[in-house]
Enzyme design. Structure first.
Site, PDB file in Angstrom:
ATOM      1  N   TYR A  17       0.825  -1.216   0.000  1.00  0.00           N
ATOM      2  CA  TYR A  17       0.000   0.000   0.000  1.00  0.00           C
ATOM      3  C   TYR A  17       0.856   1.261   0.000  1.00  0.00           C
ATOM      4  O   TYR A  17       0.558   2.230   0.710  1.00  0.00           O
ATOM      5  CB  TYR A  17      -0.942   0.003   1.211  1.00  0.00           C
ATOM      6  N   TYR A 144     -14.237  -5.297   2.558  1.00  0.00           N
ATOM      7  CA  TYR A 144     -12.841  -5.629   2.273  1.00  0.00           C
ATOM      8  C   TYR A 144     -12.576  -7.016   2.850  1.00  0.00           C
ATOM      9  O   TYR A 144     -12.740  -7.241   4.055  1.00  0.00           O
ATOM     10  CB  TYR A 144     -11.861  -4.627   2.883  1.00  0.00           C
TER      11      TYR A 144
END
Length: 427
Positions: A17, A144
């Site tokens: 990320y 998610y």
């Protein structure tokens, strides 16, 4: 030496990320102890997010470390196809005793995403083995469930999944339930019920979406309806499991039982990677056959690794101790008191809390988003103050290890208010 590790890391590592072109150098951490992490310059940081929500009992926990060390000197790994071992048997026995009574079997994997992949494959093949063509999946918007393809498919569509959009399988996304929309949700599900292989959901808290929370009674009602439509339910407790919601599992807040459950993160107390998917006897029975093609063809090299199983057993022992349960209640109560302060602050909105999880949003000119630039600014400010927070844009949250003291929590709360005030002055 201080910059050497950063330079070496930048030369070879690709961090998760992270936009590597613009990112700051990663901070080298050389050791951990309890709630603290120490960098190579001797600075210590309170790990207020449990290192991505995995560390239950603090870093370098001596009880877990000793158990893993002993196991390392006995058996470090064995293929789990055709073989078994005491740590895996014991862990399955101990975990199933804590779960809803319909959970009967344990399937081991490597992490949260793979636990979800296993669950999805179980559901689709459960129907297939019975000669039924059920290929649609039901999931919540903003969900998610991980970053592998199956888990990504059942996660909410976003810029994260956009490059792979044409490759993701069909999913029916619905809103999380509340008293106002529950009837509409039932009507929507009814249209597709015969084609739905399973319903997958994060119970009560949608973590990566920004710690979005909804009520147990509404989820229980939706689950009851899905049960009436014979829709298999996957409860993704990768984040919510092992005490995070104030109870051992989010399942303990609900009146209905899922068919399949997924676990990881706090499973080993943050010590080692491991995933678990549990299921009911009914799901398992659909794979029992003289026909070898009805086998669940899934596995991992490190399935049920003895070291990871041992770490999970040791972590579970600590979790069930009275002092840990007292700590969970204390943290939950302190968070509850802090929510009252946050709700009165003019720079904050949408304060929510469940157990040891607390979240709120900073009021900014930009909309609430993972990409809100204030997230990076507040992250840096907290690091300067010796606190590891990882804001989801302008959404801030705390998920501390259970070993954190009241004084350490108060220190974090104090700095949170100071940081909020600091950035309000800059707006």
């Amino acid at each position: 030496m201080n910059n050497e590790l950063k330079k070496r890391d930048r030369a070879v590592n690709w961090h998760p990320y992270t936009q590597m072109k613009t990112a700051d150098d990663a901070i080298p951490i050389v050791r951990g102890e309890g709630v603290y992490l120490y960098d190579n310059e001797g600075k210590k940081y309170i790990d207020a997010v449990s290192s991505w929500w995995v560390t239950l009992h603090g870093h370098a926990n001596p009880h877990i470390a000793q158990r893993v060390f002993n196991q390392l000197n006995t058996l470090e790994q064995v293929i789990f196809a055709g073989f078994t071992h005491e740590p895996a048997i014991q862990l399955s026995e101990n975990l199933l005793k804590l779960l809803p009574e319909n959970q009967e079997k344990v399937f081991y994997s490597d992490n949260g995403s793979t636990a979800v992949e296993v669950a999805l494959k179980m559901c689709i093949q459960y129907a297939y083995n019975q000669g039924k063509a059920k290929t649609k999946i039901l999931a919540f918007k903003d969900a998610y469930h991980g970053d592998t393809f199956g888990a990504m498919s059942v996660s909410g569509r976003s810029v994260w999944t956009q490059p792979f959009g044409e490759m993701l399988f069909e999913v029916i996304f619905i809103d999380t339930p509340n008293s106002e929309n529950i009837d509409a949700l039932k009507a929507e599900i009814s249209q597709f019920a015969d084609d739905i292989a399973c319903f997958i959901y994060e119970p009560l808290v949608q973590g990566a979406a920004g710690m979005l929370m909804y009520q147990p009674e509404d989820l229980s009602e939706l689950m009851k309806f899905c049960r009436s439509k014979e829709i298999v339910m996957i409860q993704d407790e990768v984040f919510t499991g092992f005490g995070r919601t104030g109870k051992l599992f989010a399942a303990d807040h609900l009146t209905e039982k899922p068919d399949i459950m997924c676990f990881s993160k706090g499973l080993t107390g943050g010590t080692m990677p491991m995933g678990i998917t549990t299921c009911s006897q009914e799901i398992f029975n659909a794979f029992l056959s003289d026909d070898k093609y009805k086998t669940l063809f899934h596995g991992h090299s490190f399935t049920a690794n003895p070291l990871a199983c041992t770490a999970a057993l040791a972590s579970m022992e600590l979790l069930l101790q009275e002092n840990t349960q007292i700590a969970i209640r204390r943290i939950s109560e302190q968070h509850s008191d802090f929510t009252k302060i946050l709700r009165e602050h003019h720079g904050v909105k949408n304060v929510r809390q469940m157990g040891t999880i607390i979240a709120w949003e900073l009021k900014t000119e930009a909309q609430t988003s993972y990409f809100n630039e204030i997230g990076k600014k507040t992250y840096d400010e907290f690091l300067l103050r010796g606190i590891i927070m990882r804001p989801l844009g302008n959404v801030m949250y705390l998920v501390p290890p259970y070993c954190i003291t009241s004084e350490e929590l108060d220190f974090i709360y104090k700095n949170i208010i100071e940081v909020i005030n600091l950035f309000l002055q800059q707006e």
